[in-house]
Design a protein around this motif. Structure first.
Motif, mmCIF file in Angstrom:
data_model
loop_
_atom_site.group_PDB
_atom_site.id
_atom_site.type_symbol
_atom_site.label_atom_id
_atom_site.label_comp_id
_atom_site.label_asym_id
_atom_site.label_seq_id
_atom_site.Cartn_x
_atom_site.Cartn_y
_atom_site.Cartn_z
ATOM 1 N N ALA A 62 19.457 38.474 102.597
ATOM 2 C CA ALA A 62 19.984 37.464 103.414
ATOM 3 C C ALA A 62 19.543 38.041 105.261
ATOM 4 O O ALA A 62 19.248 37.124 105.548
ATOM 5 C CB ALA A 62 21.552 37.813 103.262
ATOM 6 N N ASP A 63 18.782 39.079 105.117
ATOM 7 C CA ASP A 63 17.867 39.093 106.071
ATOM 8 C C ASP A 63 16.912 38.824 106.341
ATOM 9 O O ASP A 63 16.287 37.901 107.705
ATOM 10 C CB ASP A 63 17.882 41.225 106.827
ATOM 11 N N ASP A 65 16.334 36.235 105.214
ATOM 12 C CA ASP A 65 16.049 34.499 105.364
ATOM 13 C C ASP A 65 17.379 33.887 106.756
ATOM 14 O O ASP A 65 16.767 33.345 107.313
ATOM 15 C CB ASP A 65 18.078 34.195 103.845
ATOM 16 N N ALA A 66 17.377 35.370 107.528
ATOM 17 C CA ALA A 66 18.164 34.884 108.828
ATOM 18 C C ALA A 66 16.721 34.720 109.708
ATOM 19 O O ALA A 66 16.474 33.816 110.397
ATOM 20 C CB ALA A 66 18.897 35.801 109.120
ATOM 21 N N LEU A 67 15.567 35.882 109.162
ATOM 22 C CA LEU A 67 14.837 35.359 109.828
ATOM 23 C C LEU A 67 14.625 34.281 110.171
ATOM 24 O O LEU A 67 12.954 34.152 110.677
ATOM 25 C CB LEU A 67 13.587 37.304 109.955
ATOM 26 N N ALA A 68 13.383 33.776 108.805
ATOM 27 C CA ALA A 68 13.148 32.705 108.217
ATOM 28 C C ALA A 68 12.897 31.508 109.386
ATOM 29 O O ALA A 68 12.328 30.537 109.603
ATOM 30 C CB ALA A 68 13.313 32.244 106.635
ATOM 31 N N LEU A 101 11.276 43.771 100.101
ATOM 32 C CA LEU A 101 11.107 43.237 100.806
ATOM 33 C C LEU A 101 10.084 41.989 100.255
ATOM 34 O O LEU A 101 10.163 41.193 100.426
ATOM 35 C CB LEU A 101 10.687 44.096 101.884
ATOM 36 N N LEU A 102 9.228 43.002 99.593
ATOM 37 C CA LEU A 102 7.716 42.170 99.878
ATOM 38 C C LEU A 102 8.226 40.730 98.323
ATOM 39 O O LEU A 102 7.784 39.405 98.437
ATOM 40 C CB LEU A 102 6.310 42.917 98.741
ATOM 41 N N THR A 103 9.176 41.538 97.468
ATOM 42 C CA THR A 103 9.190 40.687 96.342
ATOM 43 C C THR A 103 10.540 39.261 97.156
ATOM 44 O O THR A 103 10.598 37.806 97.112
ATOM 45 C CB THR A 103 10.794 40.964 95.729
ATOM 46 N N TRP A 104 11.749 39.497 97.939
ATOM 47 C CA TRP A 104 12.180 38.530 98.766
ATOM 48 C C TRP A 104 10.836 37.724 99.568
ATOM 49 O O TRP A 104 11.314 36.340 100.102
ATOM 50 C CB TRP A 104 13.312 39.289 99.925
ATOM 51 N N TRP A 105 10.150 38.146 100.384
ATOM 52 C CA TRP A 105 9.561 37.862 101.366
ATOM 53 C C TRP A 105 7.757 36.446 100.706
ATOM 54 O O TRP A 105 8.370 34.917 100.860
ATOM 55 C CB TRP A 105 8.297 38.608 102.148
ATOM 56 N N LYS A 106 7.954 37.446 99.682
ATOM 57 C CA LYS A 106 6.820 35.912 98.666
ATOM 58 C C LYS A 106 7.832 34.946 98.210
ATOM 59 O O LYS A 106 7.151 33.957 98.447
ATOM 60 C CB LYS A 106 6.289 36.649 98.131
ATOM 61 N N ALA A 107 9.002 34.845 98.066
ATOM 62 C CA ALA A 107 9.331 33.616 97.584
ATOM 63 C C ALA A 107 10.299 32.746 98.786
ATOM 64 O O ALA A 107 9.880 31.700 98.791
ATOM 65 C CB ALA A 107 10.795 34.442 96.759
ATOM 66 N N ARG A 108 10.279 33.516 99.696
ATOM 67 C CA ARG A 108 10.853 32.934 101.025
ATOM 68 C C ARG A 108 9.586 32.130 101.799
ATOM 69 O O ARG A 108 10.033 31.380 102.485
ATOM 70 C CB ARG A 108 11.999 33.523 101.975
#
Length: 331
Positions: A62-63, A65-68, A101-108
Protein backbone atom coordinates in the motif's frame (compact mmCIF):
# COMPACT_ATOMS: atom_id res chain seq x y z
CA UNK A 1 55.78 46.35 19.40
CA UNK A 2 53.30 48.76 20.92
CA UNK A 3 49.86 47.70 22.09
CA UNK A 4 48.27 49.90 19.43
CA UNK A 5 50.24 48.17 16.67
CA UNK A 6 49.31 44.74 18.01
CA UNK A 7 45.66 45.68 18.01
CA UNK A 8 45.96 47.00 14.47
CA UNK A 9 47.47 43.75 13.25
CA UNK A 10 44.81 41.73 15.03
CA UNK A 11 42.14 43.82 13.36
CA UNK A 12 43.69 43.18 9.95
CA UNK A 13 43.89 39.45 10.60
CA UNK A 14 40.25 39.36 11.71
CA UNK A 15 39.16 41.39 8.68
CA UNK A 16 40.68 39.03 6.11
CA UNK A 17 38.22 36.11 6.65
CA UNK A 18 35.33 38.58 6.73
CA UNK A 19 36.44 40.09 3.42
CA UNK A 20 36.77 36.65 1.86
CA UNK A 21 33.27 35.71 3.01
CA UNK A 22 31.87 38.90 1.52
CA UNK A 23 33.58 38.21 -1.79
CA UNK A 24 32.23 34.65 -1.88
CA UNK A 25 28.75 35.89 -1.02
CA UNK A 26 28.88 38.44 -3.84
CA UNK A 27 29.96 35.80 -6.35
CA UNK A 28 27.20 33.41 -5.32
CA UNK A 29 24.62 36.17 -5.50
CA UNK A 30 25.75 36.96 -9.04
CA UNK A 31 25.41 33.28 -9.92
CA UNK A 32 21.77 33.50 -8.90
CA UNK A 33 21.05 36.48 -11.16
CA UNK A 34 18.94 36.23 -14.29
CA UNK A 35 15.77 34.52 -15.44
CA UNK A 36 15.60 30.80 -16.27
CA UNK A 37 14.46 29.83 -19.77
CA UNK A 38 10.99 28.32 -20.06
CA UNK A 39 12.45 25.09 -21.42
CA UNK A 40 14.86 24.71 -18.47
CA UNK A 41 12.88 22.29 -16.32
CA UNK A 42 12.36 18.60 -15.64
CA UNK A 43 12.48 16.22 -18.59
CA UNK A 44 11.54 13.20 -16.50
CA UNK A 45 15.03 12.27 -15.31
CA UNK A 46 14.56 12.99 -11.61
CA UNK A 47 15.26 10.81 -8.58
CA UNK A 48 14.35 10.30 -4.93
CA UNK A 49 16.32 8.86 -2.04
CA UNK A 50 14.22 6.43 0.03
CA UNK A 51 14.85 5.50 3.65
CA UNK A 52 15.56 2.12 5.18
CA UNK A 53 11.95 1.44 6.11
CA UNK A 54 11.31 0.18 2.58
CA UNK A 55 13.56 -2.85 3.04
CA UNK A 56 13.29 -3.67 6.75
CA UNK A 57 9.59 -4.57 6.84
CA UNK A 58 7.99 -1.30 7.89
CA UNK A 59 6.66 -0.50 4.41
CA UNK A 60 3.94 -2.41 2.57
CA UNK A 61 2.48 -2.74 -0.91
CA UNK A 62 0.00 0.00 0.00
CA UNK A 63 2.93 2.34 0.66
CA UNK A 64 4.26 1.65 -2.83
CA UNK A 65 0.84 2.56 -4.24
CA UNK A 66 0.84 5.82 -2.27
CA UNK A 67 4.36 6.69 -3.38
CA UNK A 68 3.47 6.02 -7.01
CA UNK A 69 1.15 9.03 -6.96
CA UNK A 70 4.09 11.22 -5.91
CA UNK A 71 6.78 10.13 -8.32
CA UNK A 72 5.48 11.63 -11.57
CA UNK A 73 8.65 12.71 -13.37
CA UNK A 74 10.96 10.45 -11.34
CA UNK A 75 13.05 7.96 -13.25
CA UNK A 76 15.11 6.61 -10.34
CA UNK A 77 14.85 5.81 -6.66
CA UNK A 78 17.70 4.88 -4.32
CA UNK A 79 16.58 2.64 -1.46
CA UNK A 80 18.79 2.61 1.63
CA UNK A 81 19.79 -1.05 1.99
CA UNK A 82 22.71 -0.91 4.42
CA UNK A 83 24.62 0.38 6.20
CA UNK A 84 27.63 -1.74 5.35
CA UNK A 85 29.53 -3.20 8.29
CA UNK A 86 33.03 -1.91 9.08
CA UNK A 87 34.64 -4.95 7.45
CA UNK A 88 32.68 -4.40 4.22
CA UNK A 89 30.04 -7.09 4.67
CA UNK A 90 26.33 -6.50 4.12
CA UNK A 91 24.26 -9.02 6.14
CA UNK A 92 21.02 -9.98 4.34
CA UNK A 93 19.14 -9.28 7.59
CA UNK A 94 19.63 -5.57 6.89
CA UNK A 95 17.39 -5.79 3.83
CA UNK A 96 15.04 -8.56 4.95
CA UNK A 97 12.00 -7.16 3.15
CA UNK A 98 13.75 -6.21 -0.09
CA UNK A 99 12.39 -9.17 -2.06
CA UNK A 100 8.81 -8.17 -1.22
CA UNK A 101 9.53 -4.54 -2.07
CA UNK A 102 10.91 -5.51 -5.46
CA UNK A 103 7.86 -7.64 -6.22
CA UNK A 104 5.51 -4.79 -5.37
CA UNK A 105 7.67 -2.26 -7.19
CA UNK A 106 7.97 -4.16 -10.47
CA UNK A 107 4.20 -4.71 -10.53
CA UNK A 108 3.27 -1.11 -9.75
CA UNK A 109 6.19 1.00 -11.03
CA UNK A 110 8.09 -0.93 -13.71
CA UNK A 111 9.11 2.34 -15.41
CA UNK A 112 10.97 3.63 -12.33
CA UNK A 113 14.44 2.19 -11.87
CA UNK A 114 15.07 1.02 -8.30
CA UNK A 115 18.66 0.90 -7.03
CA UNK A 116 20.06 -0.28 -3.72
CA UNK A 117 21.68 2.60 -1.85
CA UNK A 118 24.79 1.46 0.03
CA UNK A 119 27.20 3.42 2.14
CA UNK A 120 29.05 3.91 5.39
CA UNK A 121 31.24 6.50 7.03
CA UNK A 122 34.90 6.45 6.00
CA UNK A 123 35.92 9.02 8.62
CA UNK A 124 38.39 7.42 11.08
CA UNK A 125 36.94 9.60 13.84
CA UNK A 126 33.56 7.84 13.53
CA UNK A 127 32.69 4.53 15.14
CA UNK A 128 32.37 1.64 12.67
CA UNK A 129 34.17 3.46 9.88
CA UNK A 130 35.08 1.56 6.73
CA UNK A 131 38.52 1.51 5.08
CA UNK A 132 38.05 1.58 1.31
CA UNK A 133 41.79 1.34 0.69
CA UNK A 134 41.68 -2.26 2.01
CA UNK A 135 41.16 -4.51 -1.02
CA UNK A 136 39.52 -7.21 1.11
CA UNK A 137 37.00 -4.70 2.46
CA UNK A 138 36.19 -3.53 -1.06
CA UNK A 139 35.73 -7.13 -2.18
CA UNK A 140 33.11 -7.66 0.53
CA UNK A 141 31.35 -4.42 -0.44
CA UNK A 142 31.25 -5.56 -4.07
CA UNK A 143 29.94 -8.98 -3.03
CA UNK A 144 27.07 -7.32 -1.18
CA UNK A 145 26.28 -5.15 -4.18
CA UNK A 146 26.29 -8.14 -6.49
CA UNK A 147 23.91 -10.01 -4.18
CA UNK A 148 21.44 -7.12 -4.27
CA UNK A 149 21.49 -6.96 -8.06
CA UNK A 150 20.98 -10.72 -8.08
CA UNK A 151 17.96 -10.23 -5.84
CA UNK A 152 16.38 -7.96 -8.44
CA UNK A 153 17.55 -4.39 -7.87
CA UNK A 154 18.14 -2.51 -11.12
CA UNK A 155 21.38 -1.01 -9.91
CA UNK A 156 23.69 0.07 -7.10
CA UNK A 157 23.94 3.59 -5.68
CA UNK A 158 27.00 4.28 -3.50
CA UNK A 159 27.37 6.98 -0.87
CA UNK A 160 30.54 6.83 1.22
CA UNK A 161 31.40 9.98 3.18
CA UNK A 162 33.62 11.87 3.53
CA UNK A 163 35.88 10.66 0.71
CA UNK A 164 39.06 12.70 0.28
CA UNK A 165 39.62 14.41 -3.02
CA UNK A 166 41.70 12.19 -5.29
CA UNK A 167 41.15 9.01 -3.25
CA UNK A 168 42.03 6.17 -5.67
CA UNK A 169 40.27 3.50 -3.60
CA UNK A 170 36.81 4.92 -4.35
CA UNK A 171 37.59 4.85 -8.06
CA UNK A 172 38.81 1.27 -7.65
CA UNK A 173 35.53 0.33 -5.95
CA UNK A 174 33.61 1.68 -8.95
CA UNK A 175 35.67 -0.36 -11.40
CA UNK A 176 35.36 -3.51 -9.30
CA UNK A 177 31.61 -3.04 -8.87
CA UNK A 178 31.12 -2.50 -12.59
CA UNK A 179 32.89 -5.76 -13.31
CA UNK A 180 30.70 -7.57 -10.78
CA UNK A 181 27.26 -6.18 -11.71
CA UNK A 182 27.70 -5.96 -15.47
CA UNK A 183 25.16 -3.77 -17.21
CA UNK A 184 23.15 -2.96 -14.07
CA UNK A 185 23.04 0.77 -13.26
CA UNK A 186 25.96 2.12 -11.23
CA UNK A 187 25.49 5.52 -9.60
CA UNK A 188 27.15 7.54 -6.87
CA UNK A 189 26.28 10.40 -4.55
CA UNK A 190 29.20 12.79 -4.89
CA UNK A 191 30.59 15.47 -2.68
CA UNK A 192 30.39 19.03 -3.92
CA UNK A 193 32.83 20.31 -6.51
CA UNK A 194 35.31 22.86 -5.19
CA UNK A 195 33.40 26.10 -5.87
CA UNK A 196 36.51 28.27 -6.12
CA UNK A 197 40.27 27.77 -5.75
CA UNK A 198 41.37 27.36 -2.16
CA UNK A 199 37.94 26.40 -0.80
CA UNK A 200 38.97 22.78 -0.34
CA UNK A 201 42.08 23.68 1.64
CA UNK A 202 40.15 26.16 3.78
CA UNK A 203 37.44 23.69 4.71
CA UNK A 204 39.93 20.94 5.44
CA UNK A 205 41.81 23.32 7.73
CA UNK A 206 38.69 24.39 9.59
CA UNK A 207 36.63 21.19 9.45
CA UNK A 208 39.29 18.53 9.75
CA UNK A 209 38.26 16.63 6.61
CA UNK A 210 37.52 17.28 2.96
CA UNK A 211 34.16 18.68 1.86
CA UNK A 212 34.89 19.32 -1.81
CA UNK A 213 36.22 17.34 -4.75
CA UNK A 214 38.44 18.90 -7.35
CA UNK A 215 37.03 19.14 -10.90
CA UNK A 216 39.47 16.47 -12.06
CA UNK A 217 38.42 13.94 -9.44
CA UNK A 218 34.74 14.60 -10.04
CA UNK A 219 35.29 14.00 -13.77
CA UNK A 220 37.05 10.71 -13.07
CA UNK A 221 34.13 9.53 -10.95
CA UNK A 222 31.59 10.60 -13.56
CA UNK A 223 33.46 8.69 -16.25
CA UNK A 224 33.23 5.46 -14.24
CA UNK A 225 29.50 5.59 -13.47
CA UNK A 226 26.16 5.74 -15.23
CA UNK A 227 24.93 8.53 -13.00
CA UNK A 228 26.28 11.08 -10.53
CA UNK A 229 24.14 12.87 -7.94
CA UNK A 230 25.79 15.91 -6.33
CA UNK A 231 24.84 16.46 -2.70
CA UNK A 232 24.50 20.24 -3.01
CA UNK A 233 22.83 20.63 0.39
CA UNK A 234 24.55 21.38 3.71
CA UNK A 235 26.22 24.26 1.89
CA UNK A 236 26.47 26.49 4.99
CA UNK A 237 24.97 29.39 3.04
CA UNK A 238 22.82 31.62 5.29
CA UNK A 239 20.53 33.20 2.66
CA UNK A 240 18.19 31.72 0.05
CA UNK A 241 19.71 33.64 -2.85
CA UNK A 242 23.19 32.51 -1.83
CA UNK A 243 22.06 28.88 -1.74
CA UNK A 244 20.46 29.31 -5.16
CA UNK A 245 23.76 30.71 -6.40
CA UNK A 246 25.66 27.85 -4.81
CA UNK A 247 23.48 25.30 -6.64
CA UNK A 248 23.82 27.25 -9.89
CA UNK A 249 27.61 27.19 -9.56
CA UNK A 250 27.71 23.49 -8.70
CA UNK A 251 25.41 22.67 -11.61
CA UNK A 252 27.39 24.77 -14.07
CA UNK A 253 30.65 23.08 -13.09
CA UNK A 254 29.09 19.61 -13.21
CA UNK A 255 27.56 20.23 -16.64
CA UNK A 256 31.02 20.94 -18.01
CA UNK A 257 32.68 17.99 -16.28
CA UNK A 258 30.12 15.18 -16.70
CA UNK A 259 30.38 13.12 -19.90
CA UNK A 260 27.32 13.10 -22.13
CA UNK A 261 27.00 9.37 -21.48
CA UNK A 262 26.58 9.92 -17.72
CA UNK A 263 23.35 11.23 -16.20
CA UNK A 264 23.70 14.21 -13.88
CA UNK A 265 21.44 14.75 -10.88
CA UNK A 266 21.43 17.79 -8.61
CA UNK A 267 20.61 16.98 -4.99
CA UNK A 268 17.73 19.01 -3.54
CA UNK A 269 17.17 19.22 0.25
CA UNK A 270 13.73 17.82 1.11
CA UNK A 271 14.62 17.68 4.81
CA UNK A 272 14.70 20.19 7.62
CA UNK A 273 17.30 19.27 10.24
CA UNK A 274 20.48 20.81 8.87
CA UNK A 275 23.48 20.87 11.17
CA UNK A 276 23.76 24.64 10.66
CA UNK A 277 20.56 26.38 11.76
CA UNK A 278 20.41 29.07 9.08
CA UNK A 279 20.57 26.40 6.39
CA UNK A 280 17.04 25.34 7.27
CA UNK A 281 15.97 28.79 6.16
CA UNK A 282 18.31 29.16 3.19
CA UNK A 283 18.15 25.71 1.60
CA UNK A 284 15.02 24.42 -0.07
CA UNK A 285 13.81 22.39 -3.02
CA UNK A 286 12.64 25.62 -4.65
CA UNK A 287 16.07 27.26 -4.45
CA UNK A 288 17.78 24.09 -5.69
CA UNK A 289 15.40 23.98 -8.66
CA UNK A 290 15.88 27.66 -9.48
CA UNK A 291 19.67 27.42 -9.27
CA UNK A 292 19.66 24.36 -11.51
CA UNK A 293 17.42 26.09 -14.05
CA UNK A 294 19.69 29.13 -14.20
CA UNK A 295 22.77 27.02 -14.86
CA UNK A 296 20.94 24.94 -17.43
CA UNK A 297 19.75 28.10 -19.21
CA UNK A 298 23.34 29.32 -19.57
CA UNK A 299 24.60 25.90 -20.66
CA UNK A 300 21.84 24.81 -23.02
CA UNK A 301 19.66 21.66 -23.01
CA UNK A 302 21.24 18.62 -21.40
CA UNK A 303 19.58 15.19 -21.69
CA UNK A 304 19.86 13.18 -18.49
CA UNK A 305 19.86 16.17 -16.13
CA UNK A 306 17.46 16.07 -13.20
CA UNK A 307 16.82 16.85 -9.56
CA UNK A 308 17.27 14.26 -6.82
CA UNK A 309 15.21 14.86 -3.67
CA UNK A 310 16.64 13.90 -0.27
CA UNK A 311 14.72 12.24 1.42
CA UNK A 312 11.26 10.64 1.30
CA UNK A 313 10.52 10.32 5.03
CA UNK A 314 11.45 13.95 5.78
CA UNK A 315 9.83 15.55 2.72
CA UNK A 316 6.89 17.79 3.55
CA UNK A 317 3.91 18.79 1.44
CA UNK A 318 5.69 22.09 0.87
CA UNK A 319 8.76 20.26 -0.48
CA UNK A 320 6.63 18.33 -2.95
CA UNK A 321 4.77 21.49 -3.96
CA UNK A 322 8.07 23.29 -4.60
CA UNK A 323 9.30 20.37 -6.69
CA UNK A 324 6.19 20.56 -8.87
CA UNK A 325 5.97 24.34 -9.14
CA UNK A 326 9.66 25.21 -9.51
CA UNK A 327 10.95 22.24 -11.48
CA UNK A 328 8.32 20.01 -13.06
CA UNK A 329 5.87 22.73 -14.13
CA UNK A 330 7.49 26.13 -13.53
CA UNK A 331 5.61 29.24 -14.62
Amino acid sequence: MTTRRVLRWLAVIAAVPLLLMLIVAALLRLDYAGTPAAWAKSTGNDALWLGHAWVDGRRTAADVDALAARLGAMKDVYVHSGPIDADGTLPPAKYANAANLLTWWKARLPQVRISAWLGQTVNPDDEGYLVLSDAAVRARVVAGAKALVGLGFDGIHYDFEPVDDGDPSYLALMRETRQAIGSAALSVATQQIEPMPGAGFLFRTLGGHGKYWSPGYFRQMAELTDQVAIMTYDSWTPLQALYGGHVARQTAKALELTPATTDLLIGAPAYHDHMVGLSDYAESVAMAAEGTRLALTDHGPRPGLGLALYIDFAATEEDWREYEEHWVRPD
